[in-house]
Design a protein around this motif. Structure first.
Motif, PDB file in Angstrom:
ATOM      1  N   TRP A 179      45.201  69.414 -16.145  1.00 20.64           N
ATOM      2  CA  TRP A 179      45.416  70.139 -17.387  1.00 20.64           C
ATOM      3  C   TRP A 179      46.054  69.229 -18.416  1.00 20.64           C
ATOM      4  O   TRP A 179      46.861  68.363 -18.104  1.00 20.64           O
ATOM      5  CB  TRP A 179      46.266  71.389 -17.190  1.00 20.64           C
ATOM      6  CG  TRP A 179      47.392  71.264 -16.205  1.00 20.64           C
ATOM      7  CD1 TRP A 179      47.320  71.429 -14.860  1.00 20.64           C
ATOM      8  CD2 TRP A 179      48.761  70.940 -16.494  1.00 20.64           C
ATOM      9  NE1 TRP A 179      48.551  71.240 -14.285  1.00 20.64           N
ATOM     10  CE2 TRP A 179      49.457  70.941 -15.272  1.00 20.64           C
ATOM     11  CE3 TRP A 179      49.466  70.671 -17.662  1.00 20.64           C
ATOM     12  CZ2 TRP A 179      50.816  70.668 -15.180  1.00 20.64           C
ATOM     13  CZ3 TRP A 179      50.829  70.391 -17.575  1.00 20.64           C
ATOM     14  CH2 TRP A 179      51.479  70.399 -16.335  1.00 20.64           C
ATOM     15  N   PHE A 180      45.642  69.441 -19.681  1.00 20.26           N
ATOM     16  CA  PHE A 180      46.209  68.641 -20.759  1.00 20.26           C
ATOM     17  C   PHE A 180      47.555  69.242 -21.154  1.00 20.26           C
ATOM     18  O   PHE A 180      47.840  70.418 -20.881  1.00 20.26           O
ATOM     19  CB  PHE A 180      45.233  68.532 -21.921  1.00 20.26           C
ATOM     20  CG  PHE A 180      45.103  69.743 -22.788  1.00 20.26           C
ATOM     21  CD1 PHE A 180      45.431  69.681 -24.140  1.00 20.26           C
ATOM     22  CD2 PHE A 180      44.639  70.954 -22.282  1.00 20.26           C
ATOM     23  CE1 PHE A 180      45.296  70.792 -24.957  1.00 20.26           C
ATOM     24  CE2 PHE A 180      44.494  72.072 -23.096  1.00 20.26           C
ATOM     25  CZ  PHE A 180      44.832  71.988 -24.436  1.00 20.26           C
ATOM     26  N   PRO A 181      48.450  68.466 -21.773  1.00 22.15           N
ATOM     27  CA  PRO A 181      49.861  68.845 -21.869  1.00 22.15           C
ATOM     28  C   PRO A 181      50.162  70.240 -22.390  1.00 22.15           C
ATOM     29  O   PRO A 181      50.964  70.964 -21.796  1.00 22.15           O
ATOM     30  CB  PRO A 181      50.454  67.765 -22.784  1.00 22.15           C
ATOM     31  CG  PRO A 181      49.639  66.550 -22.476  1.00 22.15           C
ATOM     32  CD  PRO A 181      48.242  67.072 -22.262  1.00 22.15           C
ATOM     33  N   SER A 182      49.544  70.686 -23.481  1.00 23.48           N
ATOM     34  CA  SER A 182      49.942  71.983 -24.030  1.00 23.48           C
ATOM     35  C   SER A 182      49.569  73.142 -23.104  1.00 23.48           C
ATOM     36  O   SER A 182      50.195  74.202 -23.153  1.00 23.48           O
ATOM     37  CB  SER A 182      49.330  72.187 -25.416  1.00 23.48           C
ATOM     38  OG  SER A 182      47.924  72.291 -25.346  1.00 23.48           O
ATOM     39  N   ALA A 183      48.581  72.951 -22.227  1.00 23.20           N
ATOM     40  CA  ALA A 183      48.199  74.023 -21.298  1.00 23.20           C
ATOM     41  C   ALA A 183      49.258  74.256 -20.234  1.00 23.20           C
ATOM     42  O   ALA A 183      49.281  75.308 -19.587  1.00 23.20           O
ATOM     43  CB  ALA A 183      46.859  73.695 -20.633  1.00 23.20           C
ATOM     44  N   GLY A 184      50.141  73.270 -20.042  1.00 24.85           N
ATOM     45  CA  GLY A 184      51.157  73.400 -19.004  1.00 24.85           C
ATOM     46  C   GLY A 184      52.350  74.244 -19.393  1.00 24.85           C
ATOM     47  O   GLY A 184      53.169  74.587 -18.535  1.00 24.85           O
ATOM     48  N   LEU A 185      52.467  74.613 -20.671  1.00 21.76           N
ATOM     49  CA  LEU A 185      53.615  75.408 -21.099  1.00 21.76           C
ATOM     50  C   LEU A 185      53.467  76.879 -20.728  1.00 21.76           C
ATOM     51  O   LEU A 185      54.417  77.507 -20.265  1.00 21.76           O
ATOM     52  CB  LEU A 185      53.818  75.280 -22.610  1.00 21.76           C
ATOM     53  CG  LEU A 185      54.462  73.995 -23.102  1.00 21.76           C
ATOM     54  CD1 LEU A 185      54.633  74.027 -24.607  1.00 21.76           C
ATOM     55  CD2 LEU A 185      55.813  73.776 -22.433  1.00 21.76           C
ATOM     56  N   ILE A 186      52.287  77.440 -20.933  1.00 24.27           N
ATOM     57  CA  ILE A 186      52.105  78.879 -20.724  1.00 24.27           C
ATOM     58  C   ILE A 186      50.893  79.169 -19.843  1.00 24.27           C
ATOM     59  O   ILE A 186      50.995  79.852 -18.823  1.00 24.27           O
ATOM     60  CB  ILE A 186      51.951  79.604 -22.072  1.00 24.27           C
ATOM     61  CG1 ILE A 186      53.225  79.421 -22.910  1.00 24.27           C
ATOM     62  CG2 ILE A 186      51.665  81.088 -21.861  1.00 24.27           C
ATOM     63  CD1 ILE A 186      53.103  79.954 -24.312  1.00 24.27           C
ATOM     64  N   LEU A 187      49.734  78.660 -20.227  1.00 27.97           N
ATOM     65  CA  LEU A 187      48.480  79.063 -19.589  1.00 27.97           C
ATOM     66  C   LEU A 187      48.455  78.760 -18.095  1.00 27.97           C
ATOM     67  O   LEU A 187      48.211  79.654 -17.269  1.00 27.97           O
ATOM     68  CB  LEU A 187      47.303  78.379 -20.290  1.00 27.97           C
ATOM     69  CG  LEU A 187      45.931  78.560 -19.638  1.00 27.97           C
ATOM     70  CD1 LEU A 187      45.572  80.025 -19.520  1.00 27.97           C
ATOM     71  CD2 LEU A 187      44.863  77.803 -20.423  1.00 27.97           C
ATOM     72  N   ALA A 243      44.409  84.938 -17.445  1.00 25.27           N
ATOM     73  CA  ALA A 243      45.671  84.603 -18.110  1.00 25.27           C
ATOM     74  C   ALA A 243      45.483  84.597 -19.626  1.00 25.27           C
ATOM     75  O   ALA A 243      46.369  85.018 -20.375  1.00 25.27           O
ATOM     76  CB  ALA A 243      46.176  83.249 -17.623  1.00 25.27           C
ATOM     77  N   ILE A 244      44.338  84.122 -20.082  1.00 25.83           N
ATOM     78  CA  ILE A 244      44.053  84.134 -21.521  1.00 25.83           C
ATOM     79  C   ILE A 244      43.810  85.562 -22.007  1.00 25.83           C
ATOM     80  O   ILE A 244      44.319  85.979 -23.047  1.00 25.83           O
ATOM     81  CB  ILE A 244      42.845  83.230 -21.835  1.00 25.83           C
ATOM     82  CG1 ILE A 244      43.272  81.766 -21.743  1.00 25.83           C
ATOM     83  CG2 ILE A 244      42.263  83.540 -23.202  1.00 25.83           C
ATOM     84  CD1 ILE A 244      42.175  80.782 -21.989  1.00 25.83           C
ATOM     85  N   ALA A 245      43.060  86.346 -21.227  1.00 26.56           N
ATOM     86  CA  ALA A 245      42.754  87.720 -21.635  1.00 26.56           C
ATOM     87  C   ALA A 245      44.012  88.581 -21.704  1.00 26.56           C
ATOM     88  O   ALA A 245      44.135  89.447 -22.568  1.00 26.56           O
ATOM     89  CB  ALA A 245      41.755  88.337 -20.663  1.00 26.56           C
ATOM     90  N   GLU A 246      44.965  88.322 -20.805  1.00 33.25           N
ATOM     91  CA  GLU A 246      46.172  89.140 -20.754  1.00 33.25           C
ATOM     92  C   GLU A 246      47.225  88.700 -21.763  1.00 33.25           C
ATOM     93  O   GLU A 246      48.185  89.429 -22.019  1.00 33.25           O
ATOM     94  CB  GLU A 246      46.775  89.080 -19.347  1.00 33.25           C
ATOM     95  CG  GLU A 246      45.903  89.755 -18.293  1.00 33.25           C
ATOM     96  CD  GLU A 246      46.355  89.430 -16.879  1.00 33.25           C
ATOM     97  OE1 GLU A 246      47.419  88.762 -16.758  1.00 33.25           O
ATOM     98  OE2 GLU A 246      45.665  89.827 -15.931  1.00 33.25           O
ATOM     99  N   ALA A 247      47.053  87.523 -22.339  1.00 30.37           N
ATOM    100  CA  ALA A 247      48.072  86.985 -23.235  1.00 30.37           C
ATOM    101  C   ALA A 247      47.992  87.555 -24.640  1.00 30.37           C
ATOM    102  O   ALA A 247      48.860  87.306 -25.448  1.00 30.37           O
ATOM    103  CB  ALA A 247      47.972  85.455 -23.291  1.00 30.37           C
TER     104      ALA A 247
END
Length: 310
Positions: free
Chosen positions: A101-109, A299-303
């Motif tokens: 995963w690329f860095p910004s995906a590691g914060l939430i997704l 995870a994207i659908a629920e966010a």
């Protein structure tokens, strides 16, 4: 061609070199000397009867034959690793998935998806690593990860030009925003004009040969002043909160914004969109990998609107 005496060590070394693109980086990752890596590659090229890697001043590139060997080698190593996991006594309904995963995906997704997967399918084990999008694409090609969550920006070119084409799914596409300190003169408005970004102090990641600088608004008509060079997204946002400068922000990170930061829309210039993509080799997914892909989509659908496509 005679692959009868090729060792698994040589095959693993070749895959690592193909992913890292330098003998030095592959040697460091494997804990070998560079000369040992060179010997393993030489043994594989002798067995193939042809050159598999082209050496250059900026690293190595696979030849056409090299891509053929890589594709077959990745399949062989996957089968061997799967056999080892099965013999180790993992439950049949489980298995291991390798995620990049690329860095910004590691914060939430990614954490949200992994937490959900642990609740619904506890027998599935996930190993993961963070890297840049170009590095992750090479890792997918090399077969060292099963799925990769990567980023894409306009003009949304293919992730690479190799064959066969990677399977690519757009998980979300959203606008780019501007993050400023709550005490900043621009913070009083919800929308700012791109011309108002002139003369700002930016907090941005350093650029590399295959990774652009992230954090400066694209298309500025001046050379930006980089006040702080930072890779970590939370460090960027906390520096903004501290009043140290401004930075760009993908909408997928709105939930991570700390107190003291205002998020603004920028008007004028190109319409800046960012995509989060899920990519893999064009072959059927294992059941554990398919479950993980479903967890990422969920995870994207629920966010809510922070993640979902427009």
């Amino acid at each position: 061609m005679d692959f009868g005496n090729v060792s698994l060590v040589a095959v693993r070394v070749f895959r690592e070199v193909a992913e890292r693109r330098t003998l030095t980086a592959a040697a460091a990752a494997l804990g070998y000397t560079q000369s040992a890596v060179s010997r393993q590659i030489a043994s594989l090229e002798r067995a193939a009867g042809t050159v598999l890697l082209e050496r250059g001043h900026d690293g190595v590139r696979l030849t056409g034959a090299g891509y053929v060997v890589l594709r077959r080698a990745a399949a062989v190593l996957d089968e061997i690793d799967a056999t080892a996991r099965e013999l180790s006594g993992l439950p049949q309904e489980g298995g291991t998935v390798r995620l990049g995963w690329f860095p910004s995906a590691g914060l939430i997704l990614v954490p949200r998806a992994l937490a959900a997967l642990r609740r619904t399918h506890p027998a599935i084990s996930v190993t993961s690593r963070e890297a840049s999008t170009p590095d992750l694409v090479r890792a997918v090609r090399a077969g060292s990860i099963d799925l990769a969550v990567v980023g894409s920006r306009p003009p949304f070119r293919p992730l690479d030009t190799e064959s066969p084409q990677l399977e690519v799914e757009t998980l979300t596409e959203r606008c780019l925003y501007l993050a400023v300190p709550a005490t900043h003169p621009l913070a009083a408005a919800e929308v700012v004009d791109i011309g108002e970004l002139r003369g700002q102090r930016w907090i941005a990641s350093p650029s590399t040969n295959d990774q652009p600088r992230l954090g400066v608004w694209p298309g500025l008509d001046e050379r930006p002043e980089i006040a702080h060079s930072v890779r970590d997204w939370m460090a960027k946002l906390n520096l903004v909160a501290a009043g140290c400068g401004v930075t760009t922000l993908p909408r997928s990170l709105l939930e991570a914004v700390p107190p003291g930061v205002r998020v603004l829309t920028v008007r004028g210039g190109p319409h800046e969109q960012r995509r989060i993509l899920l990519t893999r080799l064009p072959r059927p997914l294992t059941e554990p990998a398919a479950r993980l892909a479903d967890a990422l989509r969920a995870a994207i659908a629920e966010a809510g609107p922070s993640f979902r496509p427009s």
